[in-house]
Scaffold this motif. Structure first.
Motif, PDB file in Angstrom:
ATOM      1  N   VAL A  57       0.662  -1.332  -0.121  1.00  0.00           N
ATOM      2  CA  VAL A  57       0.006  -0.230  -0.080  1.00  0.00           C
ATOM      3  C   VAL A  57       0.846   1.198  -0.064  1.00  0.00           C
ATOM      4  O   VAL A  57       2.240   0.926   0.710  1.00  0.00           O
ATOM      5  N   ARG A  58       0.472   1.915  -1.187  1.00  0.00           N
ATOM      6  CA  ARG A  58       1.386   3.263  -1.385  1.00  0.00           C
ATOM      7  C   ARG A  58       0.278   4.719  -0.881  1.00  0.00           C
ATOM      8  O   ARG A  58      -0.461   4.678  -1.670  1.00  0.00           O
ATOM      9  N   ILE A  59       1.349   5.414   0.211  1.00  0.00           N
ATOM     10  CA  ILE A  59       0.281   6.726   0.424  1.00  0.00           C
ATOM     11  C   ILE A  59       1.123   7.436   0.380  1.00  0.00           C
ATOM     12  O   ILE A  59       2.423   8.009   0.497  1.00  0.00           O
ATOM     13  N   SER A  60       0.125   8.341  -0.815  1.00  0.00           N
ATOM     14  CA  SER A  60       1.126  10.257  -0.519  1.00  0.00           C
ATOM     15  C   SER A  60       0.540  10.660  -0.665  1.00  0.00           C
ATOM     16  O   SER A  60      -0.604  10.793  -1.365  1.00  0.00           O
ATOM     17  N   ALA A  61       0.126  11.552   0.122  1.00  0.00           N
ATOM     18  CA  ALA A  61      -0.624  12.415   0.951  1.00  0.00           C
ATOM     19  C   ALA A  61      -0.062  13.658   1.464  1.00  0.00           C
ATOM     20  O   ALA A  61       1.625  13.766   1.753  1.00  0.00           O
ATOM     21  N   PRO A  62      -0.413  14.633   1.341  1.00  0.00           N
ATOM     22  CA  PRO A  62       0.312  15.852   1.338  1.00  0.00           C
ATOM     23  C   PRO A  62       1.036  15.378   3.245  1.00  0.00           C
ATOM     24  O   PRO A  62       0.189  14.870   3.917  1.00  0.00           O
ATOM     25  N   GLU A  63       1.512  16.514   3.720  1.00  0.00           N
ATOM     26  CA  GLU A  63       2.680  16.321   4.236  1.00  0.00           C
ATOM     27  C   GLU A  63       2.286  16.345   6.177  1.00  0.00           C
ATOM     28  O   GLU A  63       1.970  15.474   6.666  1.00  0.00           O
TER      29      GLU A  63
END
Lengths: 224, 309
Positions: free
Chosen positions: B78-84
């Motif tokens: 599972v890859r999580i790309s979210a604002p910091e």
């Protein structure tokens, strides 16, 4: 031993080479088979050891119908019939002694070396035991072929023109060997067109002369 | 003459003839065929050498396909790309979702040093992971019963919009398919090598028997049984095939053993060769070659003997 009843044989269907032959070869008998070249003498002998099969009529060998024999049965028949072929076929890669012992070897029977030595001596080939077949003269080849034919102690010996390429002296020597075999109880049938050979034999042995003429087998003899 | 007439050439009788010693010298009745013999030994050796490589290829690709298939099938990322500012929150949410999803055995957030290792081939050592917008990675291990990937994908979409479920299907399938095809190619090569060997030995046996037609005729005339004649040829060609194949197999195994190791090969030839008990497989090659020699020569003998009364 060999019995033929109204036997016919032909290489092509409609034109038989031999027709309506009837003959019984008894144990211990001595026969000559004569006839002009191409009359079917060799074919007659080949019928006797089942290399050819009759196209009509009936033939039994040692009580068995030859047409009913399978391949192993034919092999067994040939071990009871010693054949001296016209062209004395040998295996050129084996020495003379091994060629003579070949029927024993392929039958899986042990080779009795002293007996083999005696046999070589009987055909006066002791000196050529280790020679290769191509080194032999015509007379030596015929005598070696005779030794090979008798090594299994067959009941019947067939010889196809055994003296065809031999001088008279050598022919007589070979004839003596065949007569000796006959006196020991073997049946002998010799195909030849050499009337002198037949006359010489008849002085020593009771021989019947068969003649193939006009595709049929006739008893000759009295006029020879 | 019918084929059935040659019943004495049945396999059991031939096998007995082959395994029995030959004190009577039956084999000597057939003349030595020097050049044919050398050709048969050489060809059997060459074929065995190739067979060992084909076998190694088939086994290695089989292992590769199995490994990729099982390893990749059981691990999901599972890859999580979210604002910091949302990263930690979404990561916790994803972890909770994963822990409550049936069919998932374990989920583990990859620490920075492992991510760094993964990126090392592209960015080099000492990459400052914390300074890069690198997505968070969660390694998920599937339980034996498996999970519903579509349902999990929808759930993640709803609860953590920055999370992407990657079950490797996209690139796993072509890899496994390629490995399976390579394995099939290896097996086809083995079959072709066996067929070519059979054809070669049959040709050699037929040539030898045809050249010895007169010998066979003489042997029949003096009362030799078919089994005696055939055994002399079958024994000779079976031994030649086995001897040649044994030599070729030994050379082939030595060549496979001498291949560069996994590390030296840089990954491309990973695992090409035999492992553990797998080294026993090539030992079947000479046995197979002998069996092929036996069957091919018997077939040739049947054909030739049928022509001789």
């Amino acid at each position: 031993m060999i019995e033929m009843q109204n036997l016919s044989f032909g290489y092509s269907g409609n034109d038989p080479l031999l027709a309506d032959l009837s003959l019984t070869l008894q144990p211990g008998s001595f026969h000559f088979l004569t006839g002009p070249s191409g009359s079917g003498k060799t074919s007659f002998l080949r019928l006797c050891y089942a290399e050819l099969l009759p196209t009509a009529g009936r033939m039994t060998a040692f009580g068995q119908d030859v047409r009913g024999l399978d391949r192993d049965g034919i092999a067994a028949l040939r071990r009871r019939v010693g054949v001296v072929h016209q062209d004395t076929q040998f295996l050129d890669h084996l020495p003379v002694a091994e060629n003579i012992a070949l029927p024993l070897i392929v039958s899986g029977e042990p080779v009795d070396m002293p007996a083999l030595g005696d046999l070589l001596s009987w055909v006066q080939m002791s000196g050529q035991a280790r020679a290769m077949p191509p080194e032999l003269s015509g007379g030596e080849r015929q005598r070696a072929a005779l030794a090979r034919a008798v090594i299994m102690s067959p009941e019947l010996i067939l010889a196809d023109e055994p003296t065809g390429n031999l001088d008279w002296e050598m022919s007589m020597r070979l004839l003596q060997l065949l007569i000796e075999l006959n006196r020991s109880g073997k049946a002998v049938l010799i195909a030849t067109h050499d009337l002198n050979l037949i006359r010489a034999a008849k002085q020593q042995v009771q021989a019947r002369v068969l003649r193939i003429a006009g595709k049929r087998l006739q008893l000759a003899g009295a006029d020879l | 003459m019918k084929k059935a007439d040659l019943k004495s050439l049945d396999l059991a009788a031939l096998w007995r003839g082959l395994t029995r010693p030959d004190p009577a010298g039956h084999d000597r009745v057939v003349p030595p065929t020097g050049f044919t013999a050398q050709l048969t030994v050489f060809s059997a050796g060459a074929m065995a050498f190739l067979a060992v490589f084909a076998l190694a290829l088939a086994l290695a690709t089989g292992r590769l396909a199995d490994r990729w298939s099982s390893e990749l099938a059981q691990t999901v990322t599972v890859r999580i790309s979210a604002p910091e500012d949302q990263m930690d929150q979404q990561t916790r949410t994803v972890m909770e979702v994963l822990q409550t999803t049936p069919g998932i055995a374990e989920s583990r957030l990859l620490p920075d040093d492992e991510v760094e290792k993964l990126l090392e081939p592209w960015f080099g050592p000492d990459v400052p992971v914390e300074a890069l917008p690198v997505p968070r990675l969660i390694e998920v291990t599937e339980a034996a019963e498996g999970f519903d990937a579509e349902a999990l994908r929808l759930r993640l979409q709803g609860e953590a919009p920055g999370a992407v479920l990657d079950d490797h299907t996209r690139w796993r399938e072509p890899l496994v398919s390629a490995a399976n095809r390579l394995r099939a190619l290896g097996l086809i090569s083995l079959a072709l090598i066996a067929a070519a060997s059979a054809a070669m030995i049959t040709l050699a046996a037929k040539a030898a028997m045809a050249a010895n037609g007169q010998v066979i005729r003489v042997l029949r005339l003096i009362g030799a049984r078919d089994i005696t004649i055939a055994t002399a040829f079958v024994r000779r060609f079976t031994r030649r095939a086995a001897m040649g194949a044994a030599g070729g197999t030994v050379l082939g195994m030595a060549a496979v053993w001498a291949l560069p190791s996994m590390d030296q090969a840089g990954g491309f030839l990973t695992g090409l060769g035999f492992q553990g008990w797998g080294w026993l497989w090539p030992l079947l090659v000479p046995i197979a070659a002998a069996a092929i020699g036996f069957a091919a020569t018997r077939w040739a003998a049947l054909k030739i003997l049928r022509e001789v009364r």
